[in-house]
Design an enzyme around this catalytic site. Sequence first.
Site, PDB file in Angstrom:
ATOM      1  CD  GLU A  54      -1.387  -2.322   2.084  1.00 53.96           C
ATOM      2  OE1 GLU A  54      -2.186  -2.944   2.795  1.00 53.96           O
ATOM      3  OE2 GLU A  54      -0.166  -2.635   1.996  1.00 53.96           O
ATOM      4  CB  CYS A  80      -1.183  -4.266   8.813  1.00 56.12           C
ATOM      5  SG  CYS A  80      -0.062  -2.948   8.281  1.00 56.12           S
ATOM      6  CB  CYS A  89      -1.194  -0.174   5.438  1.00 55.35           C
ATOM      7  SG  CYS A  89       0.419  -0.870   5.034  1.00 55.35           S
ATOM      8  CB  SER A 170      16.918 -45.533  -1.575  1.00 57.93           C
ATOM      9  OG  SER A 170      17.718 -44.394  -1.267  1.00 57.93           O
ATOM     10  CB  THR A 199      18.239 -39.449   5.932  1.00 56.25           C
ATOM     11  OG1 THR A 199      17.104 -40.179   6.424  1.00 56.25           O
ATOM     12  CG2 THR A 199      18.066 -39.217   4.447  1.00 56.25           C
ATOM     13  N   GLY A 303      13.222 -40.981   6.350  1.00 61.04           N
ATOM     14  CA  GLY A 303      12.843 -42.378   6.329  1.00 61.04           C
ATOM     15  C   GLY A 303      11.447 -42.604   6.877  1.00 61.04           C
TER      16      GLY A 303
END
Length: 371
Positions: A54, A80, A89, A170, A199, A303
């Site tokens: 704004e 706001c 604003c 994997s 992982t 996982g």
Amino acid sequence: MTSSDYLHSTFLLASSASIPNVRPNPLVGAIVVSETGSIIGSGYHQQYGGPHAEVFAIQEALTVQDDLSKCTLYVSLEPCSHTGKTPPCTELILKHKIPRVVIGSMDPNPLVSGASYLAANGVIVEECFLPELETLNEVFFLNQKLKRPKYILKSAITLNGKIADRNGESKWLSNSQSRNFVHQVLRKNVSAILTTAKTVIKDNATLNCRVEGNDPVELNLVVIDKNLDSLKPKNKQLKIFYKRTNSKIYLVTALASEAFEKYDVPENVIIVSIPMPNGVCDLNILNSYLLQNKICEVLIEAGGTLNAAFLEFNCVDELYLFICPSILADNKALNVFNSAIAQNMSGSKKLQLISTQSFDSDVLLRYRFLH
């Protein structure tokens, strides 16, 4: 032009912002329209802590005409009315006597309440909600309503739901096209990747964003290492993993903070102490911590145990499942969701299919969880 047309212009403005620069704030666009229907000012929120949309729109309009008392302000999100990093604003709107404000979506933050404040001060406030504006700030709305990041879970599975063999191997279950999508779309747009130390070690993972033809892009990481014994910074295997210049690694551990002193961690590494009753991280504490550190959207790449834990606590919002053309019949191969908690069909998680996409022989199913 209709109100919807003008508000669509605010959507386009808001969409031009860089999401990493704006978050945790929402994406917002605004325009000032003269009495004759011409757009005389426009702007969008560009930087967290910087002027709101704004402000830019009104400042530009004032270079065209100094009297805005017959203009209309169109804004994609409710203005706001509170003081945060910038002034409200609503006061700027009242200062320049803008008589009419059209709003494209309401702000769920109770501190905002800009629409009611403007109406109480004589401004004509109209609501004209557009679906694209709701979608634009989906992450922000979820952050505000649920007080946690948005979580996206990604996994590649065999046709019978396995993510790795019994040894945890994997590579490569999915094909290169699927992996490129993960980097170019999923990793590129989140605030952080969440995974486990197991992982990282198993995959020797760098967990960055790699797009062919470009240098790798660093990403914030949230890594759960319960006893802080896996990701030791002096581990030579992890030298590349820890080498970062503009991102952070949050090591989440169950150890008390006083135990951290013996760990000589790089500057970009932050050790976070969070209780882990029954071996599972307290997600309420983790969620609050991540939001406080501007981690608004998280991609889970982990996982089956961690996947199941987030599922159990209703902390998964979207699922990206890459179905790959292979079968692992071994009953000790690893499942995409691995929980010891007994469940019946009435307790199963419900999802809505959003889209499907093919990458050669891989099929991507994108789901939304119905919480």
